[in-house]
Design a protein around this motif. Structure first.
Motif, PDB file in Angstrom:
ATOM      1  N   GLU A  84      75.321  27.066  29.183  1.00 51.31           N
ATOM      2  CA  GLU A  84      75.319  27.365  27.748  1.00 51.31           C
ATOM      3  C   GLU A  84      74.239  28.404  27.476  1.00 51.31           C
ATOM      4  N   ILE A  85      74.476  29.247  26.476  1.00 46.72           N
ATOM      5  CA  ILE A  85      73.454  30.214  26.080  1.00 46.72           C
ATOM      6  C   ILE A  85      73.232  30.138  24.575  1.00 46.72           C
ATOM      7  N   PRO A  86      72.055  30.526  24.092  1.00 45.37           N
ATOM      8  CA  PRO A  86      70.935  31.040  24.869  1.00 45.37           C
ATOM      9  C   PRO A  86      70.262  29.936  25.693  1.00 45.37           C
ATOM     10  N   ALA A  87      69.828  30.291  26.908  1.00 46.01           N
ATOM     11  CA  ALA A  87      69.099  29.360  27.766  1.00 46.01           C
ATOM     12  C   ALA A  87      67.793  30.005  28.204  1.00 46.01           C
ATOM     13  N   VAL A  98      61.691  23.764  33.709  1.00 48.80           N
ATOM     14  CA  VAL A  98      61.537  23.588  32.265  1.00 48.80           C
ATOM     15  C   VAL A  98      62.500  24.531  31.559  1.00 48.80           C
ATOM     16  N   ARG A  99      63.434  23.955  30.806  1.00 46.85           N
ATOM     17  CA  ARG A  99      64.435  24.808  30.153  1.00 46.85           C
ATOM     18  C   ARG A  99      64.642  24.423  28.689  1.00 46.85           C
ATOM     19  N   PHE A 100      65.022  25.407  27.917  1.00 44.93           N
ATOM     20  CA  PHE A 100      65.413  25.185  26.526  1.00 44.93           C
ATOM     21  C   PHE A 100      66.816  25.762  26.352  1.00 44.93           C
ATOM     22  N   ILE A 101      67.730  24.948  25.869  1.00 44.10           N
ATOM     23  CA  ILE A 101      69.090  25.421  25.623  1.00 44.10           C
ATOM     24  C   ILE A 101      69.293  25.482  24.111  1.00 44.10           C
ATOM     25  N   GLY A 102      69.716  26.647  23.629  1.00 41.88           N
ATOM     26  CA  GLY A 102      69.855  26.836  22.184  1.00 41.88           C
ATOM     27  C   GLY A 102      68.617  27.503  21.623  1.00 41.88           C
ATOM     28  N   VAL A 103      68.702  27.944  20.386  1.00 38.27           N
ATOM     29  CA  VAL A 103      67.574  28.671  19.798  1.00 38.27           C
ATOM     30  C   VAL A 103      66.393  27.709  19.585  1.00 38.27           C
ATOM     31  N   PRO A 104      65.205  28.114  20.064  1.00 31.81           N
ATOM     32  CA  PRO A 104      64.044  27.237  19.885  1.00 31.81           C
ATOM     33  C   PRO A 104      63.430  27.438  18.499  1.00 31.81           C
ATOM     34  N   ALA A 105      64.101  26.896  17.492  1.00 36.32           N
ATOM     35  CA  ALA A 105      63.633  27.063  16.114  1.00 36.32           C
ATOM     36  C   ALA A 105      62.989  25.775  15.621  1.00 36.32           C
ATOM     37  N   GLY A 106      62.338  25.852  14.489  1.00 32.84           N
ATOM     38  CA  GLY A 106      61.718  24.672  13.881  1.00 32.84           C
ATOM     39  C   GLY A 106      60.699  24.048  14.815  1.00 32.84           C
ATOM     40  N   VAL A 145      66.836  16.255  26.737  1.00 30.50           N
ATOM     41  CA  VAL A 145      66.375  15.806  25.424  1.00 30.50           C
ATOM     42  C   VAL A 145      67.190  16.556  24.383  1.00 30.50           C
ATOM     43  N   PHE A 146      67.960  15.810  23.612  1.00 26.41           N
ATOM     44  CA  PHE A 146      68.806  16.434  22.598  1.00 26.41           C
ATOM     45  C   PHE A 146      68.098  16.405  21.258  1.00 26.41           C
ATOM     46  N   VAL A 147      68.036  17.575  20.647  1.00 28.32           N
ATOM     47  CA  VAL A 147      67.327  17.690  19.373  1.00 28.32           C
ATOM     48  C   VAL A 147      68.158  18.539  18.398  1.00 28.32           C
TER      49      VAL A 147
ATOM     50  N   ALA B  11      63.716  19.363  33.182  1.00 32.43           N
ATOM     51  CA  ALA B  11      63.743  18.921  31.790  1.00 32.43           C
ATOM     52  C   ALA B  11      64.422  19.972  30.932  1.00 32.43           C
ATOM     53  N   ASP B  12      65.466  19.578  30.233  1.00 35.76           N
ATOM     54  CA  ASP B  12      66.165  20.473  29.316  1.00 35.76           C
ATOM     55  C   ASP B  12      65.957  19.994  27.887  1.00 35.76           C
TER      56      ASP B  12
END
Lengths: 150, 69
Positions: A84-87, A98-106, A145-147, B11-12
């Motif tokens: 999935e993107i953005p990643a 260490v990854r973030f999937i989706g826009v790192p907002a808020g 971690v789903f946020v 960690a995602d």
């Protein structure tokens, strides 16, 4: 029009100057803004994420932004396990991934900044007991971690 | 943080409102929701020690599995 206000930029510039130790690379899998739209592959938040990370990377010479297009660099994305993107993948002194999937907002933006600093320093605020436990894990663990943005 | 401390950890952080199919797949009705190795899951924040204990319960501990001597 920047996403980060001049005040936020100044604050982050200072935080990075004080707390970053070693270089960090932000690897971003995204959709390039100039790319021809392919139905089914539109990325709603890629443009915003690209700009946000460009602004963050510009605030410290210890932060390098490495941008990849999901389709053009499909092989690289596959190696990185990106579907999935953005990643966003952070690279520095971290032992794991260490990854973030989706826009790192808020609130996630604060988490991203904190993680960039910890990856740069190779240290966290976890307790000694937690660190010892994590160092002795037998099998790989994938924590998701789903946020939602708040 | 855990992924920074251990090479065994990936960690995602997933911003799930952008990916409805992921929300559906993991049956996410409340956030934060945590899923560990697609097996153990919980909703809401946990104290650090409890979270680490759950990770350990899924991943096991090296010195329990490695024969001594």
């Amino acid at each position: 029009m920047p996403i980060l206000s001049p005040a936020d930029q100044e604050y982050l510039r200072q935080v990075f100057a004080e707390r970053l130790r070693d270089p960090v690379t932000i690897v971003l899998f995204t959709q390039r803004v100039t790319q021809i739209r392919i139905p089914g592959y539109e990325c709603a938040t890629c443009r915003e994420t690209n700009q946000l990370l460009e602004e963050v990377a510009a605030l410290s010479d210890k932060i390098t932004l490495e941008m990849h297009d999901l389709l053009q660099d499909a092989e690289l994305a596959q190696q990185a396990g990106v579907e999935e993107i953005p990643a966003i993948i952070l690279k520095g002194h971290n032992k794991g991934t260490v990854r973030f999937i989706g826009v790192p907002a808020g609130y996630e933006f604060a988490t991203l900044i904190e993680d960039i600093i910890e990856v740069s320093r190779g240290t966290t605020e976890l307790s000694p007991l937690s660190r010892e436990t994590l160092a002795k894990l037998a099998q790989p663990v994938h924590i998701k971690v789903f946020v939602t943005p708040t | 943080m855990m992924a920074i401390e251990s090479d065994k950890v990936t960690a995602d952080v997933v911003e799930v409102s952008e990916f409805p199919h992921i929300a559906q797949r993991y049956r996410i009705f409340a956030v934060p929701k945590v899923v560990i190795n697609e097996s153990l899951e919980f909703e809401g924040a946990r104290p650090e020690a409890a979270f680490v204990a759950m990770v350990e319960s899924v991943a096991g501990r090296q010195d329990e599995e490695t024969p001594q001597g």
